[in-house]
Design a protein around this motif. Structure first.
Motif, PDB file in Angstrom:
ATOM      1  N   LYS A  97       0.828  -1.198   0.000  1.00 48.88           N
ATOM      2  CA  LYS A  97       0.000   0.000   0.000  1.00 48.88           C
ATOM      3  C   LYS A  97       0.870   1.259   0.000  1.00 48.88           C
ATOM      4  O   LYS A  97       0.478   2.286  -0.534  1.00 48.88           O
ATOM      5  N   TYR A  98       2.045   1.160   0.616  1.00 52.06           N
ATOM      6  CA  TYR A  98       2.914   2.331   0.745  1.00 52.06           C
ATOM      7  C   TYR A  98       4.052   2.305  -0.263  1.00 52.06           C
ATOM      8  O   TYR A  98       5.122   2.855  -0.005  1.00 52.06           O
ATOM      9  N   GLN A  99       3.830   1.653  -1.420  1.00 49.80           N
ATOM     10  CA  GLN A  99       4.903   1.507  -2.400  1.00 49.80           C
ATOM     11  C   GLN A  99       5.528   2.840  -2.805  1.00 49.80           C
ATOM     12  O   GLN A  99       6.739   3.001  -2.829  1.00 49.80           O
ATOM     13  N   ARG A 100       4.656   3.826  -3.120  1.00 51.08           N
ATOM     14  CA  ARG A 100       5.196   5.111  -3.578  1.00 51.08           C
ATOM     15  C   ARG A 100       5.983   5.818  -2.488  1.00 51.08           C
ATOM     16  O   ARG A 100       7.034   6.399  -2.747  1.00 51.08           O
ATOM     17  N   GLU A 101       5.485   5.734  -1.268  1.00 50.07           N
ATOM     18  CA  GLU A 101       6.229   6.334  -0.153  1.00 50.07           C
ATOM     19  C   GLU A 101       7.573   5.632   0.014  1.00 50.07           C
ATOM     20  O   GLU A 101       8.593   6.282   0.280  1.00 50.07           O
ATOM     21  N   ALA A 102       7.563   4.291  -0.167  1.00 52.75           N
ATOM     22  CA  ALA A 102       8.810   3.531  -0.037  1.00 52.75           C
ATOM     23  C   ALA A 102       9.817   3.988  -1.084  1.00 52.75           C
ATOM     24  O   ALA A 102      11.017   4.086  -0.809  1.00 52.75           O
ATOM     25  N   ILE A 103       9.325   4.301  -2.291  1.00 52.30           N
ATOM     26  CA  ILE A 103      10.243   4.753  -3.341  1.00 52.30           C
ATOM     27  C   ILE A 103      10.824   6.127  -2.991  1.00 52.30           C
ATOM     28  O   ILE A 103      12.019   6.362  -3.174  1.00 52.30           O
ATOM     29  N   TRP A 104       9.985   6.993  -2.438  1.00 58.01           N
ATOM     30  CA  TRP A 104      10.532   8.296  -2.020  1.00 58.01           C
ATOM     31  C   TRP A 104      11.560   8.127  -0.916  1.00 58.01           C
ATOM     32  O   TRP A 104      12.604   8.790  -0.915  1.00 58.01           O
ATOM     33  N   LEU A 105      11.268   7.228   0.021  1.00 61.30           N
ATOM     34  CA  LEU A 105      12.226   6.963   1.102  1.00 61.30           C
ATOM     35  C   LEU A 105      13.544   6.443   0.528  1.00 61.30           C
ATOM     36  O   LEU A 105      14.629   6.851   0.949  1.00 61.30           O
ATOM     37  N   GLU A 106      13.411   5.556  -0.471  1.00 59.18           N
ATOM     38  CA  GLU A 106      14.594   4.994  -1.116  1.00 59.18           C
ATOM     39  C   GLU A 106      15.463   6.106  -1.714  1.00 59.18           C
ATOM     40  O   GLU A 106      16.677   6.140  -1.507  1.00 59.18           O
ATOM     41  N   TRP A 107      14.820   7.040  -2.435  1.00 56.36           N
ATOM     42  CA  TRP A 107      15.602   8.144  -3.014  1.00 56.36           C
ATOM     43  C   TRP A 107      16.201   9.017  -1.922  1.00 56.36           C
ATOM     44  O   TRP A 107      17.319   9.525  -2.062  1.00 56.36           O
ATOM     45  N   ALA A 108      15.451   9.190  -0.825  1.00 59.32           N
ATOM     46  CA  ALA A 108      15.953  10.025   0.270  1.00 59.32           C
ATOM     47  C   ALA A 108      17.195   9.400   0.892  1.00 59.32           C
ATOM     48  O   ALA A 108      18.064  10.101   1.406  1.00 59.32           O
TER      49      ALA A 108
END
Lengths: 128, 140
Positions: A97-108
């Motif tokens: 459910k939080y895939q997009r947030e996980a991707i932002w975290l990954e870039w961060a």
């Protein structure tokens, strides 16, 4: 007119979104790592066993340049972090459910580590 | 356009390789961390620079390090522990890699003779690279 409804750049913008971009980058960096590690082992073999002529020396000079190493660090770091994200989301599917947030975290996480690494590499590379 | 068949469930090659990909990915991270820590325990802080240490973490092979213009390491670094570590990293990395390439190409070539040839090719490539790597690691 609603904000963002129309702008002149629409035809040029990338519309695959974050997940598509990391999917593509995961494949591209995978091929990058395979080429690097594969050629690296073949070059080591060539020099160590004294076979295949100048092949090993030729590959060595490429992978010793810091421009090439900047690319390799990008591949390894991105592939590791994205792979870790995929693994975590696959083993705990409720987090999807939080895939997009996980991707932002990954870039961060990726951007500061990569920036610091290439800063050090360029500094040392230019210092000789 | 031909329809795609739904893959069967259960212990198929794809399911096993799906699991292996994740587990080997985690193993490589773990091996890198163990390699880094044990290198520090063996005195890497004073014997290596940062670049050498990063290379050593993934390719702990004194030969290879000498080959690439990096300052000499003392003989104490060429031992069975690092051979085993490197063989593990190479095994996980190449199995992960060969399977990954197979998965990428099977998005385009996924039936019939093409698929069989593809799998055969990657199996041979995998075996070849492991033999090559074994030679580099063990024949010092």
């Amino acid at each position: 007119m609603a904000f963002g409804k129309y702008n002149g750049w629409k035809g040029f913008t990338y519309r695959g979104g974050g997940p598509m971009l990391v999917f593509l980058l995961h494949r591209i960096t995978a091929v990058g790592i395979i080429l690097f590690v594969g050629l690296h082992i073949m070059a080591s073999f060539s020099i160590q066993q004294g076979v295949w002529g100048d092949f090993g020396v030729f590959i060595n000079t490429i992978y010793e340049s810091f421009w090439f190493q900047i690319f390799v660090v990008f591949c390894v770091l991105f592939h590791t972090l994205n792979g870790l994200r995929i693994t975590i989301l696959d083993f705990w599917p409720r987090l999807l459910k939080y895939q997009r947030e996980a991707i932002w975290l990954e870039w961060a996480i990726f951007v500061p580590i990569y920036a610091l690494t290439i800063f050090i590499m360029i500094q040392r590379g230019l210092a000789g | 356009m031909a329809s795609r068949t739904v893959p069967q469930r259960g212990f198929t090659l794809d399911y096993l390789m799906f699991l292996f990909t994740r587990i080997s990915g985690l193993s490589i991270i773990l091996l890198a961390v163990i390699g880094l820590v044990t290198a520090f325990i063996m005195g890497a802080r004073t014997q290596m620079d940062l670049g050498t240490l990063m290379r050593w973490t993934f390719f702990p092979n004194p030969n290879h390090v000498i080959n690439s213009d990096i300052p000499d390491l003392t003989a104490g670094w060429a031992n069975a522990y690092w051979n085993v570590m490197q063989m593990l990293v190479v095994f996980f990395a190449f199995t992960h890699a060969a399977n990954g390439l197979r998965m990428i190409l099977e998005d385009y070539i996924n039936r019939g003779v093409g698929q069989i040839l593809l799998r055969g090719f990657f199996f041979l490539l995998w075996a070849f690279m492991l033999i090559l790597a074994y030679n580099v690691i063990v024949m010092m």
